[in-house]
Structure formats: C-alpha cells, structure tokens
Design an enzyme around this catalytic site. Structure first.
Site, PDB file in Angstrom:
ATOM      1  N   HIS A 201      16.556  10.010   9.158  1.00 14.91           N
ATOM      2  CA  HIS A 201      15.634  10.422   8.097  1.00 14.91           C
ATOM      3  C   HIS A 201      15.608  11.942   7.971  1.00 14.91           C
ATOM      4  O   HIS A 201      15.841  12.667   8.930  1.00 14.91           O
ATOM      5  CB  HIS A 201      14.206   9.918   8.373  1.00 14.91           C
ATOM      6  CG  HIS A 201      13.561  10.499   9.602  1.00 14.91           C
ATOM      7  ND1 HIS A 201      13.948  10.166  10.889  1.00 14.91           N
ATOM      8  CD2 HIS A 201      12.546  11.397   9.754  1.00 14.91           C
ATOM      9  CE1 HIS A 201      13.204  10.818  11.768  1.00 14.91           C
ATOM     10  NE2 HIS A 201      12.349  11.591  11.107  1.00 14.91           N
ATOM     11  N   LEU A 202      15.308  12.378   6.758  1.00 16.01           N
ATOM     12  CA  LEU A 202      15.010  13.783   6.474  1.00 16.01           C
ATOM     13  C   LEU A 202      13.525  13.879   6.143  1.00 16.01           C
ATOM     14  O   LEU A 202      12.914  12.900   5.699  1.00 16.01           O
ATOM     15  CB  LEU A 202      15.805  14.274   5.252  1.00 16.01           C
ATOM     16  CG  LEU A 202      17.329  14.247   5.317  1.00 16.01           C
ATOM     17  CD1 LEU A 202      17.914  14.510   3.930  1.00 16.01           C
ATOM     18  CD2 LEU A 202      17.852  15.284   6.291  1.00 16.01           C
TER      19      LEU A 202
END
Length: 364
Positions: A201-202
């Site tokens: 994830h970012l």
C-alpha cells in the site's frame, strides 16, 4: 470477505487519462485548494461521507498545527487520537517478510471503507508493456493523520507483501498528478521503516503547508538517470528522483524501485515520499514544478519502539511531524526533532558511498 451492509457505499469507478493530469505542477502561490480537481473532489467528498457514517476510529476535527522555529520550518501537528486509537502496528522481523494471511490485511476492509477505484483509460497507444500503471483502490485510513488521508492499494486479493513495485509506484505518481492541491503527497513505508501492515500500500494525504523537501537544493549523482542527492536544507538526507512531466514517470518508477531493491540487498530499510516540487537544478532553471520522489535509506527498526516521542516514517522524514501528546507538541524544538530523526539514518560518509553505488547501478 465481509458481508455488505444494506446501504453500504461502494467504491466509485474513477477513470482518468493524461488529460486529467494537472500540469504544470501547482505551486503554493497559486492559492492552494482554490480550485480542486475532479480527483480531489471525488476523494474528499467520499472521505467526508465515510467520516459522517462513522467508519473511522475517531472523528477528526481541525488539528492544531505550528511551524517550529528554525531554518527547516518543520510542520508539527497535534493528533492525540491517532496515538491512542490506531491499530497496533504489526511486528516486523525481516526486510523480506512474506505476506501473512492470518495477520490483519486489506482483504479485511469493509466495503464502506473503499472510496474510489482508480483506473487509467487505455488508449495511450495501447501500451501493454511492463511499465503500465495498475488500477488502485483508494480506501480510508481508519486512523487518519489529516482530512483526506487514504491508502492506495493494488488489488488486495493478490496478497503482495509491503515491497514497492514499479507498476504500483507508477500508478502513485499518476495519482499525484491528478490532484490540483500542492500539498497532496504520497508515500511508502517499507518493512523496517515503520510500515504497520505487511500488505502492499501507499499513503496519500493533504498537508496544507509547504515542506522543506519540495525546494531544497540538490546535487547530481547520476544526471542521466535523474538521480540527485538532497543533503542540506532537509530534515533527513535523501536520494532524489525527478519527473518533469508525464513522459518521465515510467523511468522514475523503475529507477526508484531498482534503487530500493539494492538498499534492501545491503540490509537497510527504506521510505519513499512523492511531492510536487522544484526542479533539482533549482528554481532559476526556467522549468516549472514537477514531481520530486525522495528515497531514504535507513537503519531498519524491528519490533516495537515505544520509548520514542514519535515514530520516524515517511511524514517525519519529510518534515511533517504528527505528534501524539500536547506537551510534546507545545515544547518540541527543531533540534530535538532532528535528533530523533537522525537516530535512524546513515552517517554521511556511508550515505555518500551508497549514492555512488546507486549511481553506478542505474547508469549500468
């Protein structure tokens, strides 16, 4: 999977093409937030809707914010609830820890926590090459740092560990260009760099203040591969990659991920930060603002470090300090903040040697 509640909102399809990119880069002087883009409106309206529905761990009002006295103008923000209410970070024991389906991961998000499904419309010459961006789900961060704090996820069912890949980074860079707000930033915390969930994830969030990393002067390490070094005028020295416009994004995504892989190979952790910013040559070069991508190599942090005043992850390295306690927020000085940040960093000679190695890798 979770059963859908009746009346649960579902993520809206957000299709975009190059015509949606906000170019040239937005600057602070162009009245930040005066005209949000289609992306900003879609993200913030759905985010506010989920806050009204009570899908977050706490209600987030305006946060006390102050710029610390000192040359770096670090931005301190008081967020007591995140300190007390957030899910405890997962224990990380290795830089190459495999995905663990039994631990918390993003396949467990409730349908209502998903806001948008970002997908690039085909038709840019039908590029079916490996550098193609991947669709990203935009989900709320249930323990937000700021209004609009989201997670950007490649298909969670792929169960990818928290190791950055070029297609995911490329999609993140494109998302940065979809926002008209100069303070919309994205970033990535690697394993050992205070990633709290080992599922790819970012982070994306709006911080309504300029940060030192946007404009600090850079020195070239490998100009042919847009690799620079930010050594002065930033809270934490970083390797800087620069995309002047959409044509540079694919190469920057590939180079950042090659460099990050090399950093893990030598036993270090890394964090990445994406922001609108000045060209590395400085503002006098006549070019407008593009995207600055910062890559920090750091000593890995394993286990929990409860003794510290704050965790040093992507925000802190960039000069944005979310703080959990009112006294700390009131009293912290630039010098104290930098002391905490620098405990995690490499000594300058070691950093410069690593920079030469990365320059050789990318030029090779």
């Amino acid at each position: 999977g979770t059963s859908e509640e009746p009346g649960d909102p579902s993520p809206k399809e957000f299709l975009y093409g190059e015509e949606d990119f906000i170019l040239p880069g937005t600057g602070w002087e162009s009245e930040p937030g005066s005209s949000p883009s289609r992306f900003d409106r879609a993200l913030l309206e759905s985010w506010d809707d989920r806050m009204e529905r009570g899908l977050f761990r706490y209600r987030l009002g305006p946060l006390p914010t102050r710029v610390l006295p000192g040359p770096l103008r670090l931005v301190a923000q008081l967020n007591i609830q995140r300190g007390t209410e957030r899910r405890p970070p997962q224990p990380v024991r290795s830089l190459r820890q495999p995905f663990d389906p039994t631990a918390f991961n993003f396949t467990r998000l409730r349908p209502g926590e998903l806001l948008l499904r970002l997908r690039r419309v085909a038709g840019d010459g039908g590029r079916g090459c490996p550098g193609e961006p991947v669709p990203l789900l935009v989900a709320i961060n249930a323990s937000p740092l700021e209004r609009g704090h989201v997670l950007l996820l490649p298909d969670p069912r792929r169960e990818l560990p928290q190791v950055l890949t070029a297609p995911v980074l490329l999609s993140g860079l494109e998302a940065a260009l979809l926002s008209a707000h100069p303070g919309f930033r994205l970033g990535f915390n690697g394993l050992g760099g205070y990633a709290s969930v080992n599922h790819l994830h970012l982070h994306g969030l709006y911080v309504s203040r300029p940060l030192p990393v946007e404009a600090a002067p850079a020195q070239p390490l490998c100009p042919s591969h847009r690799l620079w070094l930010l050594l002065r005028g930033v809270p934490a020295p970083a390797f800087l990659f620069y995309a002047a416009g959409p044509a540079d994004l694919e190469a920057v995504a590939r180079d950042v991920c090659r460099a990050a892989e090399q950093i893990i190979d030598i036993g270090l952790a890394y964090n990445v930060f994406i922001t609108r910013g000045e060209p590395p040559e400085g503002t006098g070069s006549g070019a407008g603002r593009g995207l600055r991508v910062l890559l920090w190599a750091r000593r890995p942090s394993f286990g929990s470090k409860a003794s510290e005043d704050f965790n040093v992850a992507l925000c802190e390295l960039a000069g944005h300090l979310p703080l959990p306690a009112a006294t700390l927020y009131r009293d912290i000085t630039e010098e104290e903040a930098l002391r905490t940040i620098h405990q995690h960093l490499l000594p300058e000679p070691e950093l410069l040697r690593l920079g030469q190695d990365l320059a050789r890798l990318l030029a090779g």
